[in-house]
Design a protein around this motif. Structure first.
Motif: not given
Length: 83
Positions: A14-19, A65-71, A75-83
């Motif tokens: 999944v990480s490879f696909g999303v990247t 496209c740039f907005a989708l990349c930023a989103a 989202y990845g940062l939110v997943l990392i920071a989620a308790p």
């Protein structure tokens, strides 16, 4: 210690696909901007006005496209920071 190899493989896949998807979308944004710049310079070379109205759909597509990349990054940062 027991490693769940199936879960590890799924996470890696999944990480490879999303990247790959984020890089492809970013590349499409860069492509849209370069085509817009080419259209602007072609218009300026023909003696027309160099600003305004040159392929607004390309600019909107690039911004999308740039907005989708930023989103995806947020989202990845939110997943990392989620308790």
């Amino acid at each position: 210690m027991h490693i769940k190899w199936n879960a590890l493989a799924q996470t890696a896949g999944v990480s490879f696909g999303v990247t790959v998807a984020v890089v492809a979308v970013f590349a499409l944004g860069i492509l849209a901007l370069s085509r817009r710049e080419a259209a602007l310079s072609a218009r300026a070379g023909e003696g027309g006005q160099a600003s305004g109205g040159a392929k607004p759909a390309l600019l909107a597509g690039a911004y999308a496209c740039f907005a989708l990349c930023a989103a995806a990054v947020v989202y990845g940062l939110v997943l990392i920071a989620a308790p």
